[in-house]
Write a protein that holds these residues in place. Structure first.
Motif, short mmCIF file in Angstrom:
data_model
loop_
_atom_site.label_atom_id
_atom_site.label_comp_id
_atom_site.label_asym_id
_atom_site.label_seq_id
_atom_site.Cartn_x
_atom_site.Cartn_y
_atom_site.Cartn_z
N GLY A 132 0.79 -1.11 -0.01
CA GLY A 132 0.05 0.09 0.03
C GLY A 132 0.72 1.19 -0.05
O GLY A 132 2.03 1.16 0.01
N PHE A 133 -0.01 2.49 0.15
CA PHE A 133 0.70 3.65 -0.15
C PHE A 133 0.32 4.39 1.25
O PHE A 133 -0.83 4.45 1.64
CB PHE A 133 0.30 4.38 -1.37
CG PHE A 133 1.15 3.67 -2.26
CD1 PHE A 133 2.01 4.26 -2.92
CD2 PHE A 133 0.27 2.76 -3.09
CE1 PHE A 133 2.65 3.64 -4.00
CE2 PHE A 133 0.80 2.13 -4.24
CZ PHE A 133 1.75 2.72 -4.81
N SER A 134 1.27 5.22 1.68
CA SER A 134 0.97 6.47 2.69
C SER A 134 0.28 7.60 2.35
O SER A 134 0.55 7.69 1.02
CB SER A 134 2.11 6.79 3.52
OG SER A 134 2.92 5.94 4.11
N PRO A 135 -0.64 8.26 2.92
CA PRO A 135 -1.07 9.59 2.64
C PRO A 135 0.01 10.60 1.85
O PRO A 135 1.04 10.65 2.44
CB PRO A 135 -1.74 10.25 3.80
CG PRO A 135 -2.07 9.10 4.70
CD PRO A 135 -0.79 7.99 4.41
N MET A 136 -0.40 11.01 0.77
CA MET A 136 0.77 11.61 -0.18
C MET A 136 1.15 13.17 0.77
O MET A 136 2.17 13.15 0.55
CB MET A 136 0.02 11.78 -1.35
CG MET A 136 0.04 10.64 -2.34
SD MET A 136 1.55 9.69 -2.47
CE MET A 136 1.31 8.43 -1.36
N GLY A 137 0.13 13.76 1.13
CA GLY A 137 0.40 15.20 1.69
C GLY A 137 0.64 16.00 0.67
O GLY A 137 0.67 15.69 -0.56
N ARG A 138 1.22 17.24 1.37
CA ARG A 138 1.48 18.34 0.24
C ARG A 138 2.80 17.92 -0.30
O ARG A 138 3.84 17.63 0.24
CB ARG A 138 1.64 19.66 1.14
CG ARG A 138 0.62 20.59 0.74
CD ARG A 138 0.94 21.97 1.67
NE ARG A 138 1.09 22.96 0.75
CZ ARG A 138 1.48 24.11 1.14
NH1 ARG A 138 1.42 24.33 2.34
NH2 ARG A 138 1.61 25.12 0.23
N GLU A 156 -6.59 0.61 -13.58
CA GLU A 156 -6.63 1.93 -12.92
C GLU A 156 -7.49 2.00 -11.59
O GLU A 156 -6.96 2.86 -10.63
CB GLU A 156 -7.32 2.90 -13.98
CG GLU A 156 -6.43 2.96 -15.37
CD GLU A 156 -6.92 4.11 -16.22
OE1 GLU A 156 -8.03 4.63 -15.95
OE2 GLU A 156 -6.51 3.96 -17.33
N SER A 157 -8.46 1.38 -11.54
CA SER A 157 -9.55 1.81 -10.35
C SER A 157 -8.82 1.21 -9.04
O SER A 157 -8.55 1.87 -8.10
CB SER A 157 -10.81 0.67 -10.52
OG SER A 157 -11.76 0.99 -9.53
N LEU A 158 -8.08 0.02 -9.15
CA LEU A 158 -7.48 -0.28 -7.84
C LEU A 158 -6.10 0.32 -7.57
O LEU A 158 -5.88 0.71 -6.31
CB LEU A 158 -7.03 -2.04 -7.85
CG LEU A 158 -6.57 -2.68 -7.01
CD1 LEU A 158 -7.40 -2.16 -5.66
CD2 LEU A 158 -6.33 -4.05 -7.13
N ALA A 159 -5.46 0.93 -8.63
CA ALA A 159 -4.39 1.50 -8.41
C ALA A 159 -4.69 2.98 -7.96
O ALA A 159 -4.17 3.41 -6.72
CB ALA A 159 -3.78 1.89 -9.79
N LYS A 160 -5.90 3.56 -8.38
CA LYS A 160 -6.25 4.85 -7.64
C LYS A 160 -6.77 4.55 -6.12
O LYS A 160 -6.35 5.54 -5.07
CB LYS A 160 -7.65 5.32 -8.36
CG LYS A 160 -7.25 5.80 -9.56
CD LYS A 160 -8.30 6.18 -10.67
CE LYS A 160 -7.96 6.63 -11.99
NZ LYS A 160 -9.17 6.95 -12.77
N ARG A 161 -7.41 3.35 -5.79
CA ARG A 161 -7.85 3.22 -4.42
C ARG A 161 -6.39 3.09 -3.60
O ARG A 161 -6.63 3.59 -2.39
CB ARG A 161 -8.62 1.94 -4.51
CG ARG A 161 -10.03 2.13 -5.08
CD ARG A 161 -10.66 0.80 -5.07
NE ARG A 161 -11.22 0.41 -3.51
CZ ARG A 161 -11.49 -1.05 -3.30
NH1 ARG A 161 -11.35 -1.97 -4.32
NH2 ARG A 161 -11.47 -1.37 -2.20
N LEU A 164 -4.73 6.60 -3.60
CA LEU A 164 -5.36 7.92 -3.03
C LEU A 164 -6.33 7.77 -1.91
O LEU A 164 -6.86 8.69 -1.48
CB LEU A 164 -6.02 8.77 -4.30
CG LEU A 164 -5.17 8.96 -5.37
CD1 LEU A 164 -6.02 9.46 -6.72
CD2 LEU A 164 -4.38 10.09 -5.17
N CYS A 165 -6.73 6.19 -1.71
CA CYS A 165 -7.70 6.15 -0.91
C CYS A 165 -7.53 5.13 0.48
O CYS A 165 -7.91 4.93 1.35
CB CYS A 165 -9.22 5.48 -1.54
SG CYS A 165 -9.95 6.58 -2.78
N GLY A 166 -6.04 5.07 0.58
CA GLY A 166 -5.58 4.37 1.53
C GLY A 166 -5.90 2.99 1.55
O GLY A 166 -5.59 2.21 2.61
N HIS A 167 -6.42 2.20 0.16
CA HIS A 167 -6.62 0.83 0.20
C HIS A 167 -5.44 0.07 0.54
O HIS A 167 -4.33 0.23 -0.46
CB HIS A 167 -7.24 0.65 -1.12
CG HIS A 167 -7.83 -0.92 -0.90
ND1 HIS A 167 -8.82 -1.54 -0.19
CD2 HIS A 167 -7.43 -1.85 -1.91
CE1 HIS A 167 -8.96 -2.69 -0.62
NE2 HIS A 167 -8.14 -3.02 -1.40
#
Length: 250
Positions: A132-138, A156-161, A164-167
Motif C-alpha cells: 500500500g501507500f501512505s497519505p501523499m500530503g503536500r 486503474e481503479s484499484l491503483a487509484k484506491r 489515493l484512498c488508503g486501500h
C-alpha cells in the motif's frame, strides 16, 4: 546498505548464476538519496561484470521488504524533485539489468518500496506481506514509477484506491489481482528464496541477450501497434543472427 550473496549459499535449490541482494537500510529499509545512488552503482557494476544471470531483491532480515522514503528526508519541493530524479535513475538501472529479477517480498512493501517491487520482473510474497501507500500530503506524489507500473498490473481503479484512498492489500489479495506472482508456503526466508529461485532458474540457461530481447519485446508490446511489434521481433532476430556471425557461429 545492502549485500550481494550467491543464492547457492542460501538455498540448495539454486543453480549457478543467481545473486540475492539483501537491503539493510535504517527505518525498515527506507531509501535516502545516498542509498539510491549506491544501489544504482551496484546494479550497473553487476551488469557490467555479467556474473549473475538473475537477481533476487529481498528485505533481508528486516520485518519489512522496503518502507519507501526515509521519514527524515527533506520534503521541500526542490528536494523532492531531486529525489524523484534519483529514484528514476536507480530504478531504471534495475529495469535495465540484463537478466530476470524477482522481488522476494518478506514483509510490508510501502510507497517507493512497492515501486521497487514493481520494477522487478516477478514478485514472490511471504504470507505476511502487505502492500500500500501512505497519505501523499503536500508536495508529494509516489516516486519510482509506481503511478505507471501499478495500473498496468492491477488496473486503474484499484491503483487509484491504493494510492489515493488508503486501500491496502494482503498477500492473498495481491495474488488474486495479479500484483504478485506467487505466495510462498510460509514466512520463512528459506521458503521465500526457494520459490524466487524456482521462478528464474530456467532463464539462467538462456543467452543473456536473448533474455533481454524477449523481455523488452514483451514489455513494449502494450505500448505500440501490433505490426510495429512484429517488426521489432524481426529486428531482434536479425541482431542475434549478426552476433552469431561475428562469433563465427551458424
Amino acid at each position: 546498505m545492502f549485500s550481494v550473496t550467491d543464492a547457492r549459499e542460501l538455498t540448495d535449490q539454486a543453480p549457478e548464476g543467481i545473486a540475492v541482494i539483501d537491503l539493510a537500510l535504517p527505518e525498515h529499509n527506507a531509501w535516502h538519496a545516498g542509498a539510491l545512488e549506491a544501489f544504482a552503482l551496484e546494479l550497473t557494476s553487476q551488469a557490467n561484470t555479467r556474473k549473475w544471470r538473475a537477481l533476487i531483491i529481498s528485505g533481508g532480515e528486516d520485518s519489512h521488504f522496503c518502507s519507501g522514503t526515509a521519514a527524515d528526508a527533506d520534503r521541500s519541493l526542490v528536494a523532492l524533485t531531486r529525489l524523484a530524479r534519483i529514484y528514476s535513475q536507480a530504478f531504471s538501472a534495475l529495469r535495465r539489468y540484463p537478466g530476470l529479477i524477482v522481488a522476494a517480498i518478506n514483509g510490508a512493501a510501502s510507497d517507493e518500496g512497492l515501486a521497487l517491487a514493481l520494477c522487478c520482473d516477478f514478485r514472490v510474497s511471504s504470507p505476511a506481506a502487505e502492500f500500500g501507500f501512505s497519505p501523499m500530503g503536500r508536495n508529494r506524489i509516489p516516486m519510482g514509477g509506481s503511478t505507471q507500473l501499478l495500473p498496468r498490473l492491477v488496473g486503474e481503479s484499484l491503483a487509484k484506491r491504493m494510492m489515493l484512498c488508503g486501500h491496502r492489500l494482503n498477500a492473498e489479495q495481491a495474488l488474486a489481482c495479479g500484483l504478485v506472482d506467487e505466495v510462498a508456503a510460509s514466512d520463512q526466508r528459506q521458503d521465500l528464496l526457494t520459490r524466487s529461485v524456482a521462478l528464474v532458474a530456467p532463464s539462467c540457461d538462456h543467452d543473456p541477450v536473448v533474455v533481454h530481447g524477449v523481455r523488452q519485446l514483451i514489455e513494449h508490446a502494450r505500448m505500440r501497434p501490433l505490426e510495429t511489434g512484429f517488426a521489432a521481433e524481426r529486428d531482434w532476430q536479425a541482431t542475434l543472427a549478426d552476433m552469431q556471425k561475428d562469433l563465427g557461429g551458424h
